[in-house]
Every structure is written in C-alpha cells, then in structure tokens.
Design an enzyme around this catalytic site. Structure first.
Site, mmCIF file in Angstrom:
data_model
loop_
_atom_site.group_PDB
_atom_site.id
_atom_site.type_symbol
_atom_site.label_atom_id
_atom_site.label_comp_id
_atom_site.label_asym_id
_atom_site.label_seq_id
_atom_site.Cartn_x
_atom_site.Cartn_y
_atom_site.Cartn_z
ATOM 1 N N GLY A 3 -4.353 -13.724 12.169
ATOM 2 C CA GLY A 3 -5.419 -13.522 11.242
ATOM 3 C C GLY A 3 -6.382 -14.659 10.913
ATOM 4 O O GLY A 3 -7.731 -14.559 11.713
ATOM 5 N N ARG A 4 -6.214 -15.361 9.968
ATOM 6 C CA ARG A 4 -7.406 -16.299 9.543
ATOM 7 C C ARG A 4 -8.086 -16.917 10.684
ATOM 8 O O ARG A 4 -9.081 -17.256 10.995
ATOM 9 C CB ARG A 4 -6.825 -17.433 8.711
ATOM 10 C CG ARG A 4 -6.868 -16.583 7.332
ATOM 11 C CD ARG A 4 -6.071 -17.516 6.255
ATOM 12 N NE ARG A 4 -4.630 -17.427 6.431
ATOM 13 C CZ ARG A 4 -3.575 -17.940 5.573
ATOM 14 N NH1 ARG A 4 -4.041 -18.521 4.565
ATOM 15 N NH2 ARG A 4 -2.518 -17.721 6.193
ATOM 16 N N TYR A 29 1.049 -1.098 -0.100
ATOM 17 C CA TYR A 29 0.087 0.029 0.137
ATOM 18 C C TYR A 29 0.915 1.457 0.121
ATOM 19 O O TYR A 29 2.180 1.202 -0.088
ATOM 20 C CB TYR A 29 -1.086 -0.137 1.209
ATOM 21 C CG TYR A 29 -1.968 -1.332 0.931
ATOM 22 C CD1 TYR A 29 -2.116 -2.274 1.848
ATOM 23 C CD2 TYR A 29 -2.808 -1.178 -0.028
ATOM 24 C CE1 TYR A 29 -2.680 -3.295 1.632
ATOM 25 C CE2 TYR A 29 -3.622 -2.395 -0.281
ATOM 26 C CZ TYR A 29 -3.582 -3.433 0.584
ATOM 27 O OH TYR A 29 -4.637 -4.733 0.371
HETATM 28 C C1 8OZ Z 1 -6.042 -4.600 4.252
HETATM 29 C C2 8OZ Z 1 -5.472 -5.678 3.642
HETATM 30 C C3 8OZ Z 1 -3.761 -5.694 3.752
HETATM 31 O O1 8OZ Z 1 -3.321 -5.569 4.523
HETATM 32 O O2 8OZ Z 1 -3.483 -6.768 2.733
HETATM 33 C C4 8OZ Z 1 -6.249 -6.584 2.718
HETATM 34 C C5 8OZ Z 1 -7.091 -5.983 1.985
HETATM 35 C C6 8OZ Z 1 -7.919 -6.854 1.154
HETATM 36 C C7 8OZ Z 1 -7.666 -8.080 1.196
HETATM 37 C C8 8OZ Z 1 -6.790 -8.862 2.086
HETATM 38 C C9 8OZ Z 1 -5.967 -7.923 2.745
#
Ligand code: 8OZ
Length: 370
Positions: A328-329, A183
């Site tokens: 997470g999962r 990101y």
């Molecule tokens: C916020 C996410 C990340 O950190 O990868 C995300 C976004 C969409 C799908 C999976 C994970």
C-alpha cells in the site's frame, strides 16, 4: 524457487509478477467521477502484477468518504473507462475494489442526508472524510447508523452484482469485493457490529451469509475467475471486533472454495499497523486460514498484505505461503516499486500529509528511478 518477480496465473490473466498494488483511498475524484489525474496515477503504477483500485462505492448509500470514486453514475463509468484503457495501453492489469461502507459514513454523504445503514444500529467509534463549507477536507465522526431491514438486503446484493457487471463493461479485468476493514460486509461478519436476531445474525453460519450472497451474485454475474475478495480477520479498523475470529474466518474461506474465485486478499494483523495484533485470547493462525481454504479445494491466488518489506515478501513467496504480496504505502511513493524491489533500490518515503485529498502533490509527483 518462486520469487516475487515470477509470472502468475490469476483467473484468465497471466500476470508478469507477484506484486499487487493494494487498494488505497486517496480522495481525489470529486463527484465520485474518475478524472485525468487518476488516469496518470494508475498508469504510473501499471508495472504492478495487478493494480487493485481504491475503494469504489457501488452506490451513493455505499459511499462513506468524500471524493472517492463510484460505479453508480454514467460519468464515473466513462471516467473508469479512461483509466482501464490507459492501464491496458501501458501493459497493466487492473481490478476495481467494490465498496459499501455500511456504518462508516456521514449523513452529509448519504442520499437525502439519511442515516448510514448497517447490520445493527451501533455507531462506529471512527471517523470519515467530508468536505466542509469552506471546501477543505476533514475527518469527522461517523454518523449514527440505522439497522437494515431484512427486506433491504437483497437490494444491496443486487447493487454489488450490477456494479460488478458495470466494472467489467468499463474495462476492468476483475473485481475485488471489499470484505475487510470494518465496512459493510465485515460489519455483518463480526459479532461486535452484528447483533441481528434474524438469518443474518447470531451464529457464524448466519453472520457469513451476507458475504456469501454477495460473492455468489458477483461470481455468477462476471465469473469467479474475475472475482476476488479482501478480508481482515483481526483488524480493529473502523471499530471492527470479534472475540473469536479463527473459527469465523476459517468457516468463511471454506465456503469461498465453492466459487472458483481468482484471488483471496488477506490483511494480516491490524490494517496498516501491528502484524501481531490479536482479537481474542490467541494469536491468529494465518497458515491455518489458508489451509482451511485449500483443504476445501480452494484454488484462488492467496494474496497477503500488511507491513511486508522486500525480504519478508520474498520469503513469503519463496516458502509457498503467499502466491502474491500487496503493498500500500510503498505504492503511494514508488510508482516503479516492481523495479525498485527487483533491483533492491532505495524506496521513496510517502508523505502522510498528502495521503487524502488534494491534487498532484503527493499523488503523481513521486520520482521514479533514473
Ligand atoms: C478504503 C479504506 C480501507 O479499506 O480501509 C480506507 C478508507 C479511508 C482511509 C483509509 C483506508
């Protein structure tokens, strides 16, 4: 010997255990506004030492997926207040993940249908989640981004600062700056996504500049003791890449040491995948990364993530390498994960078909131990 179930000081909080719920995008907040179903979901999981919310957009420009929550509308702040109050009522602690997706977005989600922004105009070979004409959700190719003007960057740093202030004001105990998974912040860090020739591109010192400006602004606004950051040195998520991540991330965490942060959250390997995934020609030295941070006087809680199970999480904490481990999962399917790990009970299996979008099914309907 320290275990997962021992308390830990994180900032000003004494957390009851060393288990964190990792940020999990679930796409169940239409209009970017947290709702009562979201309240139920977080309260169900409030026995975690620390809940870290799903990625939460700091602005509409920072929104990359449909129906994820934000911090940029008054109604959203009011919705989050319901979540934080309920989690605190249940005895929990919760941080919000501050998220700007950069290029991992779609024009249909952007203000005025504009192109997503990024350090450089390099399209991500990735997909994002939008709601189609018929109201159903689907993953579609991300749109072609435009390169940010130098003059725009201070405004985005300000967006993180304001979002952090609003987060604390609507009841969050802390924030996690999303610096991982390809990101915006990660796009500046990695040379595969940052081809800038100004003060934010080229050298390692220049490529960490944006991340450090965001950390500084947030820590100054709400205190380093309420500020964490997530990084993912080798992940290929969202088409992120850098041929030599070790010097880049060692330098980054060395700079973090100056901010008295509460926690540093490290995704080891490929996000949600191979822990041994590597970028470049050598395995990443995870202990070396932590040593680089501690070597500069960094005292933040070291939180590790990715494909841990009970045994490996217990070993990581017992060895002193990890201070906390995030799941997470496992938290998708096990609201009472702390109890299950403590009792070594069987875990529910998450249903991938209901990870993203929808309602209560696969969200708030997983069973707890009798
Ligand atoms: C916020 C996410 C990340 O950190 O990868 C995300 C976004 C969409 C799908 C999976 C994970």
């Amino acid at each position: 010997m320290t275990t997962l179930f021992d308390p830990i000081q994180l900032g000003d909080m004494l957390l009851p255990n060393r288990i964190a719920m990792a940020p999990l995008t679930r796409n169940r907040s239409p209009g970017a506004i947290p709702n009562d179903l979201n309240v139920t979901y977080y309260v169900q999981r409030a026995t975690a030492g620390l809940l870290i919310s799903e990625g939460t957009a700091i602005t509409q420009q920072g929104q990359g997926y449909a129906q994820v929550p934000g911090l940029y509308k008054p109604e959203a702040l009011a919705g989050w207040r319901k979540v934080t109050d309920a989690v605190h009522e249940a005895g929990g602690h919760i941080a919000v993940q501050l998220w700007h997706v950069g290029r991992v977005s779609h024009t249909s989600l952007q203000p005025g249908g504009a192109a997503p922004v990024a350090p450089s105009a390099i399209r991500a070979r990735s997909k994002t989640y939008v709601i189609g004409e018929d109201g159903s959700g689907a993953f579609v190719d991300t749109s072609e981004p435009r390169a940010l003007e130098l003059s725009e960057i201070p405004g985005i740093v300000e967006d993180y600062r304001r979002a952090a202030r609003d987060a604390i004001d609507c009841g969050f105990d802390a924030v996690e700056i999303h610096g991982a998974n390809g990101y915006l912040i990660d796009q500046f860090l990695r040379s595969g996504t940052n081809h800038r020739t100004d003060a934010y591109g080229g050298s390692i010192e220049n490529r960490v500049r944006f991340a450090l400006e965001v950390v500084e602004a947030v820590a100054k606004e709400i205190g380093g003791n309420r500020t964490g950051i997530r990084i993912s040195p080798v992940t290929p998520a969202n088409d992120a890449s850098d041929p030599d991540p070790q010097p880049l991330f060692n330098h980054l965490v060395e700079q973090f040491a100056a901010f008295d942060l509460a926690f540093i959250h490290v995704i080891e390997g490929a996000t949600g995948g191979d822990r041994d995934f590597r970028q470049g020609d050598r395995p990443f030295d995870w202990a070396g990364l932590k040593a680089a941070y501690r070597g500069k006087g960094g005292k933040a809680v070291w939180m590790t993530n990715n494909a841990y199970d009970r045994a490996s999480a217990m070993a990581a904490v017992a060895s002193g390498y990890a201070d906390m481990v995030s799941f997470g999962r496992e938290y998708i399917a096990n609201p009472d994960l702390v109890r299950r790990l403590k009792e070594n009970a069987e875990l529910n299996t998450p249903n991938r078909a209901t990870f993203y979008g929808g309602g209560a099914e696969g969200y708030t309907d997983y069973p707890v131990l009798a």
